[in-house]
Design a protein around this motif. Sequence first.
Motif, PDB file in Angstrom:
ATOM      1  N   SER A  47      30.794  43.992  37.930  1.00 22.79           N
ATOM      2  CA  SER A  47      30.826  42.555  37.681  1.00 22.79           C
ATOM      3  C   SER A  47      32.264  42.124  37.398  1.00 22.79           C
ATOM      4  N   PRO A  48      32.701  40.990  37.950  1.00 19.12           N
ATOM      5  CA  PRO A  48      34.067  40.518  37.703  1.00 19.12           C
ATOM      6  C   PRO A  48      34.263  39.905  36.323  1.00 19.12           C
ATOM      7  N   GLY A  49      33.156  39.659  35.604  1.00 19.79           N
ATOM      8  CA  GLY A  49      33.279  39.044  34.292  1.00 19.79           C
ATOM      9  C   GLY A  49      31.963  39.048  33.544  1.00 19.79           C
ATOM     10  N   ASP A  50      31.976  38.467  32.358  1.00 20.68           N
ATOM     11  CA  ASP A  50      30.757  38.272  31.586  1.00 20.68           C
ATOM     12  C   ASP A  50      30.057  37.011  32.087  1.00 20.68           C
ATOM     13  N   GLY A  51      28.723  36.990  32.029  1.00 19.63           N
ATOM     14  CA  GLY A  51      28.009  35.784  32.412  1.00 19.63           C
ATOM     15  C   GLY A  51      26.600  36.055  32.872  1.00 19.63           C
ATOM     16  N   ARG A  52      26.052  35.081  33.563  1.00 14.00           N
ATOM     17  CA  ARG A  52      24.696  35.170  34.107  1.00 14.00           C
ATOM     18  C   ARG A  52      24.810  35.173  35.621  1.00 14.00           C
ATOM     19  N   LEU A  53      24.302  36.242  36.243  1.00 15.91           N
ATOM     20  CA  LEU A  53      24.531  36.500  37.663  1.00 15.91           C
ATOM     21  C   LEU A  53      23.309  36.191  38.524  1.00 15.91           C
ATOM     22  N   THR A  54      23.573  35.486  39.636  1.00 17.41           N
ATOM     23  CA  THR A  54      22.571  35.244  40.671  1.00 17.41           C
ATOM     24  C   THR A  54      23.154  35.710  41.999  1.00 17.41           C
ATOM     25  N   VAL A  55      22.335  36.366  42.827  1.00 10.89           N
ATOM     26  CA  VAL A  55      22.820  36.901  44.105  1.00 10.89           C
ATOM     27  C   VAL A  55      21.942  36.411  45.247  1.00 10.89           C
ATOM     28  N   TYR A  56      22.594  35.997  46.336  1.00 10.52           N
ATOM     29  CA  TYR A  56      21.888  35.599  47.553  1.00 10.52           C
ATOM     30  C   TYR A  56      22.395  36.463  48.703  1.00 10.52           C
ATOM     31  N   GLN A  57      21.473  37.072  49.443  1.00  2.00           N
ATOM     32  CA  GLN A  57      21.832  37.937  50.567  1.00  2.00           C
ATOM     33  C   GLN A  57      21.550  37.249  51.896  1.00  2.00           C
ATOM     34  N   ASP A  58      22.182  37.785  52.951  1.00  2.00           N
ATOM     35  CA  ASP A  58      21.972  37.254  54.308  1.00  2.00           C
ATOM     36  C   ASP A  58      22.151  35.739  54.324  1.00  2.00           C
ATOM     37  N   ILE A  59      23.275  35.275  53.799  1.00  2.00           N
ATOM     38  CA  ILE A  59      23.487  33.845  53.617  1.00  2.00           C
ATOM     39  C   ILE A  59      23.694  33.092  54.931  1.00  2.00           C
ATOM     40  N   ASP A  60      23.139  31.899  54.976  1.00  2.00           N
ATOM     41  CA  ASP A  60      23.417  30.934  56.036  1.00  2.00           C
ATOM     42  C   ASP A  60      24.592  30.107  55.546  1.00  2.00           C
ATOM     43  N   MET A  61      25.731  30.172  56.221  1.00  2.00           N
ATOM     44  CA  MET A  61      26.941  29.516  55.742  1.00  2.00           C
ATOM     45  C   MET A  61      26.786  28.006  55.589  1.00  2.00           C
ATOM     46  N   ASP A  62      25.819  27.440  56.291  1.00  2.00           N
ATOM     47  CA  ASP A  62      25.597  25.994  56.196  1.00  2.00           C
ATOM     48  C   ASP A  62      24.533  25.628  55.174  1.00  2.00           C
ATOM     49  N   LYS A  63      23.878  26.645  54.592  1.00  2.00           N
ATOM     50  CA  LYS A  63      22.820  26.378  53.618  1.00  2.00           C
ATOM     51  C   LYS A  63      22.846  27.419  52.498  1.00  2.00           C
ATOM     52  N   THR A  67      30.008  30.430  25.410  1.00  2.00           N
ATOM     53  CA  THR A  67      29.962  31.544  24.454  1.00  2.00           C
ATOM     54  C   THR A  67      30.475  32.866  25.035  1.00  2.00           C
ATOM     55  N   ASP A  68      30.707  32.926  26.339  1.00  2.00           N
ATOM     56  CA  ASP A  68      31.104  34.170  26.999  1.00  2.00           C
ATOM     57  C   ASP A  68      32.606  34.439  26.897  1.00  2.00           C
ATOM     58  N   TYR A  69      32.968  35.690  27.128  1.00  2.00           N
ATOM     59  CA  TYR A  69      34.354  36.100  27.359  1.00  2.00           C
ATOM     60  C   TYR A  69      34.797  35.418  28.641  1.00  2.00           C
ATOM     61  N   HIS A  70      35.929  34.706  28.621  1.00  2.00           N
ATOM     62  CA  HIS A  70      36.283  33.835  29.741  1.00  2.00           C
ATOM     63  C   HIS A  70      37.460  34.303  30.596  1.00  2.00           C
ATOM     64  N   ARG A  71      37.691  35.595  30.613  1.00  2.00           N
ATOM     65  CA  ARG A  71      38.666  36.142  31.562  1.00  2.00           C
ATOM     66  C   ARG A  71      37.899  36.805  32.701  1.00  2.00           C
ATOM     67  N   PHE A  72      38.425  36.667  33.919  1.00  2.00           N
ATOM     68  CA  PHE A  72      37.770  37.261  35.081  1.00  2.00           C
ATOM     69  C   PHE A  72      38.684  38.288  35.726  1.00  2.00           C
ATOM     70  N   HIS A  73      38.083  39.296  36.374  1.00  2.00           N
ATOM     71  CA  HIS A  73      38.811  40.491  36.795  1.00  2.00           C
ATOM     72  C   HIS A  73      38.519  40.857  38.251  1.00  2.00           C
ATOM     73  N   PHE A  74      39.371  41.707  38.807  1.00  2.00           N
ATOM     74  CA  PHE A  74      39.173  42.205  40.172  1.00  2.00           C
ATOM     75  C   PHE A  74      38.144  43.330  40.181  1.00  2.00           C
ATOM     76  N   ILE A  75      37.298  43.341  41.213  1.00  2.00           N
ATOM     77  CA  ILE A  75      36.215  44.317  41.281  1.00  2.00           C
ATOM     78  C   ILE A  75      36.604  45.582  42.044  1.00  2.00           C
ATOM     79  N   ASP A  76      37.859  45.643  42.523  1.00  2.00           N
ATOM     80  CA  ASP A  76      38.275  46.811  43.310  1.00  2.00           C
ATOM     81  C   ASP A  76      39.798  46.848  43.380  1.00  2.00           C
ATOM     82  N   ASN A  77      40.318  47.976  43.861  1.00  2.00           N
ATOM     83  CA  ASN A  77      41.738  48.056  44.207  1.00  2.00           C
ATOM     84  C   ASN A  77      41.972  47.190  45.440  1.00  2.00           C
TER      85      ASN A  77
END
Length: 298
Positions: free
Chosen positions: A110-126, A163-173
Amino acid sequence: MITYYNRKTKKYEIENVAGDKYLNWVYSSPIGMNFLELFVKKKLFSKLYGYYCNSALSKHNINKFTKKFNIDMKESIKSVKDFTSFNDFFTRKLRSNSRPIDMNNNVLISPGDGRLTVYQDIDMDKIIQIKGFTYKLRDLIDDNNIASNFSNGTCLILRLCPTDYHRFHFIDNGVCNKTQRINGDYYSVNPIALKNIPELFCKNKREWTLFHSENFNDIICVEVGATCVGSIIQTYTPGKLIKKGQEKGYFKFGGSTTILFFKRNTIYIDKDIIENSKSGYESKVKMGEHIGSKIDNL
């Protein structure tokens, strides 16, 4: 009332929303909506509140805030009495051992603290903002050429509460391009607002960049501002080699959102996160936490 899945306790919990009565009034009543359009969504409102949060006058709010929302200050490098303003507290750095990072190249964090939602096979227009509302990727980043490379990919939306930690980070090199800035409004990114403002992410102030990840291909990284977010601060250096877990930047006061777009067939997302996303529940995560893995054919 916002219900989310807590991966640590493995239970569904009710979110303690900062300013919930205010949010419901502004985004659900005719008078509140008029006030929102005339003043609250404007840059001036967030800028003025930002000045206050940067001032010493705001210090007295810190102790009350940490107690009301049960914030673990043992994780913080500074103690409550050492902060010079509320924004100094809000953008606090944490002790390195408070957010362990899995450095396995095949692990997606995860790049940061928070509440995560994921969508797969996205339609770029929707792309789904929330049930009933969608938006276009090209409108979000204002770059159709880059957007076209992410058709049928995966979208991660990480919502940060005040209420979350508000710094965001890189998920990879990897190496990150220069940040692109898009001016906009300052709507809240709370689900209360997302249910009432179509294409909210495309209307708010936002910043985005293309991250050339070593293990997960190119990734679009978007940071979305919100009401009372005085600034989005980028702390990385464009074009310089980045290490997994390194800080990318931080948000000043307010709830905010980080959105990541991955290309097709690059990542698997953990089953519990996918199942909860399909059921309309966010999953509470922390920075550095295992949320998925690399697909072997990369």
